[in-house]
Structure formats: C-alpha cells, structure tokens
Design an enzyme around this catalytic site. Sequence first.
Site, PDB file in Angstrom:
ATOM      1  N   ARG A 126       0.828  -1.220   0.000  1.00  0.00           N
ATOM      2  CA  ARG A 126       0.000   0.000   0.000  1.00  0.00           C
ATOM      3  C   ARG A 126       0.856   1.261   0.000  1.00  0.00           C
ATOM      4  O   ARG A 126       0.416   2.320  -0.441  1.00  0.00           O
ATOM      5  CB  ARG A 126      -0.969  -0.028   1.184  1.00  0.00           C
ATOM      6  CG  ARG A 126      -1.937   1.111   1.177  1.00  0.00           C
ATOM      7  CD  ARG A 126      -3.249   0.905   1.962  1.00  0.00           C
ATOM      8  NE  ARG A 126      -3.296  -0.190   2.876  1.00  0.00           N
ATOM      9  CZ  ARG A 126      -2.953  -0.112   4.172  1.00  0.00           C
ATOM     10  NH1 ARG A 126      -2.501   1.003   4.689  1.00  0.00           N
ATOM     11  NH2 ARG A 126      -3.057  -1.177   4.933  1.00  0.00           N
ATOM     12  N   TYR A 151     -15.018  21.009 -12.229  1.00  0.00           N
ATOM     13  CA  TYR A 151     -15.420  19.711 -12.783  1.00  0.00           C
ATOM     14  C   TYR A 151     -16.651  19.223 -12.012  1.00  0.00           C
ATOM     15  O   TYR A 151     -16.685  19.287 -10.781  1.00  0.00           O
ATOM     16  CB  TYR A 151     -14.227  18.772 -12.585  1.00  0.00           C
ATOM     17  CG  TYR A 151     -14.364  17.380 -13.102  1.00  0.00           C
ATOM     18  CD1 TYR A 151     -14.548  17.115 -14.452  1.00  0.00           C
ATOM     19  CD2 TYR A 151     -14.253  16.301 -12.229  1.00  0.00           C
ATOM     20  CE1 TYR A 151     -14.638  15.819 -14.914  1.00  0.00           C
ATOM     21  CE2 TYR A 151     -14.340  14.995 -12.687  1.00  0.00           C
ATOM     22  CZ  TYR A 151     -14.533  14.755 -14.037  1.00  0.00           C
ATOM     23  OH  TYR A 151     -14.612  13.473 -14.480  1.00  0.00           O
ATOM     24  N   ASP A 207      -6.674  22.173  -9.560  1.00  0.00           N
ATOM     25  CA  ASP A 207      -6.853  21.085 -10.522  1.00  0.00           C
ATOM     26  C   ASP A 207      -6.149  21.541 -11.800  1.00  0.00           C
ATOM     27  O   ASP A 207      -6.641  22.391 -12.538  1.00  0.00           O
ATOM     28  CB  ASP A 207      -8.348  20.828 -10.759  1.00  0.00           C
ATOM     29  CG  ASP A 207      -8.597  19.651 -11.701  1.00  0.00           C
ATOM     30  OD1 ASP A 207      -7.718  19.366 -12.546  1.00  0.00           O
ATOM     31  OD2 ASP A 207      -9.673  19.037 -11.612  1.00  0.00           O
ATOM     32  N   LYS A 263      -6.055  11.565 -18.095  1.00  0.00           N
ATOM     33  CA  LYS A 263      -6.158  12.352 -19.318  1.00  0.00           C
ATOM     34  C   LYS A 263      -4.832  12.303 -20.093  1.00  0.00           C
ATOM     35  O   LYS A 263      -4.494  11.271 -20.616  1.00  0.00           O
ATOM     36  CB  LYS A 263      -6.593  13.783 -18.982  1.00  0.00           C
ATOM     37  CG  LYS A 263      -7.843  13.821 -18.075  1.00  0.00           C
ATOM     38  CD  LYS A 263      -9.109  13.365 -18.777  1.00  0.00           C
ATOM     39  CE  LYS A 263     -10.271  13.066 -17.841  1.00  0.00           C
ATOM     40  NZ  LYS A 263     -10.720  14.161 -16.989  1.00  0.00           N
TER      41      LYS A 263
HETATM   42  C1  LIG Z   1     -11.501  14.061 -15.815  1.00  0.00           C
HETATM   43  C2  LIG Z   1     -11.221  15.129 -14.875  1.00  0.00           C
HETATM   44  C3  LIG Z   1     -11.105  14.874 -13.501  1.00  0.00           C
HETATM   45  C4  LIG Z   1     -11.371  13.527 -12.898  1.00  0.00           C
HETATM   46  O1  LIG Z   1     -10.490  12.532 -13.313  1.00  0.00           O
HETATM   47  P1  LIG Z   1     -10.935  10.994 -13.287  1.00  0.00           P
HETATM   48  O2  LIG Z   1      -9.644  10.273 -13.431  1.00  0.00           O
HETATM   49  O3  LIG Z   1     -11.890  10.818 -14.417  1.00  0.00           O
HETATM   50  O4  LIG Z   1     -11.586  10.748 -11.955  1.00  0.00           O
HETATM   51  C5  LIG Z   1     -10.808  15.919 -12.672  1.00  0.00           C
HETATM   52  N1  LIG Z   1     -10.615  17.160 -13.147  1.00  0.00           N
HETATM   53  C6  LIG Z   1     -10.701  17.441 -14.455  1.00  0.00           C
HETATM   54  C7  LIG Z   1     -10.468  18.836 -14.909  1.00  0.00           C
HETATM   55  C8  LIG Z   1     -11.017  16.453 -15.358  1.00  0.00           C
HETATM   56  O5  LIG Z   1     -11.145  16.748 -16.654  1.00  0.00           O
END
Ligand SMILES: *Cc1c(COP(=O)(O)O)cnc(C)c1O
Length: 391
Positions: A55, A108, A180, A205
């Site tokens: 972990r 988001y 973010d 992403k």
């Molecule tokens: C997709 C996304 C997330 C979340 O990511 P996941 O891996 O799908 O949980 C958070 N912030 C932004 C800006 C995103 O585009």
Amino acid sequence: MKKETQIVSLGRDKKWTKGVINPPVFRASTVIFDTMEEMRFATKNRANGEMFYGRRGTPTHFAFQAAIAELEGGVGTALYPSGSAAISGALLSFLKAGDHLLMVDSAYEPTRDLCDKLLKGFGIDTTYYDPMIGADIATLIQPNTKVLFLESPGSITMEVQDVPTLSRIAHQHNMVVMLDNTWASPINSRPFDMGVDISIQAATKYIVGHSDVMLGTATANSLHWDQLRENSYLMGQCTSADDVYLASRGLRTLGVRMAQHEQNALKVANWLVSRPEVDHIRHPAFASCPGHAFFKRDFNASNGLFSFVLKQGNLKSVTALVENMEHFKMGFSWGGYESLILGVFGIDKLRTATHWDSSKPLIRLHIGLENPDDLIDDLARAFERFNQAQG
Ligand SMILES: *Cc1c(COP(=O)(O)O)cnc(C)c1O
C-alpha cells in the site's frame, strides 16, 4: 533541464529500473525482510521510498511519483485510483468539520458534487466563487476558510483564472491553495511558482494519454507534503502497479503528443471561428475566452481540449450535429489520442456564483492526433446536418 528532457529522463534511476529502460511492474502486497534490523529500517523509511508494504508503493510507483513531483515543481506526489480520488483525497486531507471551502464555480462536475453531497454532510461548508473574481476573493474569506480550490481553465466553459493573485490573497489568510491542473498537464504551467500548495492531475487524461487507465496525482510543496501523504495513506489510497506502469509509459511521449494536440486544435478552432453558426470559441489561446490574458502570462502552450458556443440551436439540431460523426466519438473524458465531441446542456444548473446563458448551445471538442483536415471535413458535414435540423 528543459521539459522535453525531463519527460524522457525523470524517474529512471537505476535503483528503480535495475537497468532496463522502463521501470518494471512490481506487483506487491507483502514485502519480505530477512532480519529485524531490515524491518526496522524499512518501517522508519516507509515514507521515503523504501519498500515496506504494497500500500506504501513499490519501485514502479516511486519512479513515477518522483517524475511527476519534479515535473510539477513540488516535493512529493501522492497517487490515487482516479483524478476524482486525488481531488477528494487532497480536500479531505486538509478539511475538517466546521471548516469552510472556497470552490471555483466552473469546477469539474464531480468535484462540485463532492462538495454539495459528501463534504456538506461532514460539516464542511462550500462557497462557490466566480472564476474571474480575482482580488475580490478576499470578500468571501471567513475566519474558518481553510482551502481555496482552483481549476484553470474551468471544466467545459474554460475560464482561465488569475492563479498568482488568488494564491497570494489566500496565503494572507493562512489558507491552503489547491489547483486542478489537469488541462495544463505537468508541462504547460508552473503551479508552484504561482503560489499553489497542492497541484492535482487527472493522470487519466494526457499523462496516460491512451484512454485505457484511471489514475490521479496530487503533488505538494514541502509545507504540505507530510500531511497530504499521511492522510491519503490513512484513507487507504493506493494504485495498481500495472496502471502506474502504463502512466509512466504514457509520460515519455507527453511532450510530442501535447504539441501535436495543440497544433491540430488550433487549426480546427481557427476554422470554427470562420463558421457563421459559431458565436464564439472558448479556447484559452483565443481572445474570446475569459482569462485569455492569464493564459498568455501563465501557460507555455495549449492542447486539444476546448469548447465553442453556437449562435442558436436546440436539442434536435445539436443532436443532429454530434451524432453520426465519422472521426469524433461521443464520450466523456479527454486526453487520449482520439477526437471526442460533446453537446453539453444544462450548464446553467451547474453554476451558482455566475450566470450562464443556456439559450446558446455549447459543444466541447477534444482534438486528437488524426489529421486535422479530416476533422474539419467531419465538422463541416456536422454543420450541414445542424442547419438542416435547424430549418
Ligand atoms: C476528468 C477530470 C477529472 C477527474 O479525473 P478521473 O480520473 O476521471 O476521476 C478531474 N478534473 C478534471 C479537470 C477532469 O477533466
């Protein structure tokens, strides 16, 4: 070291790779020790990259964590099973009952839901703020405001925030600043130079880049790393070595992919500007995007993700536009090599601090690595269907 060189070189220390190029997949729960002394040493150094228990991570994780921490400009990176888990993990590591959170209105959607559902139930209050609020953020800070959360550019509507100004004011009130940073990826901005304390990536992403892994990262500066790491550990957050391996592999081509996504997207966006159906483009590199000046000041480059607003349209005509595309697929997420299209309705219901005019439909595009001329042809046919349905 320049970014392109960092992308190729970071996280490839021989202590992790044993000499092969890509850090291997170490799948582990139990780690075996020969002596009590070895066990004591591993326990003492379990937070500093010594193998202790699955972990806490393995060399596959340590190598990727080291690379992301240095690329983002922080001192340590915690890994999570998704970008959303990274966001909740970071927030829950720094907020407790009775605290107040300032959340950007263009966050988001699942981030907003987290605040309105889970955090609210834990006794943590959220106030949403206009992404373009700038120095007026000071008027929303209460004695119990602990965290300022930014997302720049904002999801779907793409407002670029004045991160240095917002961070400076938050720090005058001893708040933790979280960003973010997914759109910039770890290479197109310098979050820690702009005053951010914790930079979050949905590695799902562009870092993974091939639409086949869910993964999140939260990178902290020296002041916040211990608290982020230990609280995330307490919440049991861990990731599979197989997923981290794929993210490490994706990272090595991030630079060339991003540059191509950017070039393709600019070509498509410039074509869209000339379309009579289009009201304006929401792409940070265009003057029509709120916060364009901050994009020019704070980012090295753009990428494949942007939106555009139509002058008019309805469910029927927008459906005709987005359905039956040849190259653009309909689906959530972005950052893979493939092009995606979304007709987005109901944005006004996701905004409480600002007003969104939903009478003009918004289309979000992710421009992939196809030849942009094929994508433009695809969109030209989409506008023909749109105009026919519009009547
Ligand atoms: C997709 C996304 C997330 C979340 O990511 P996941 O891996 O799908 O949980 C958070 N912030 C932004 C800006 C995103 O585009």
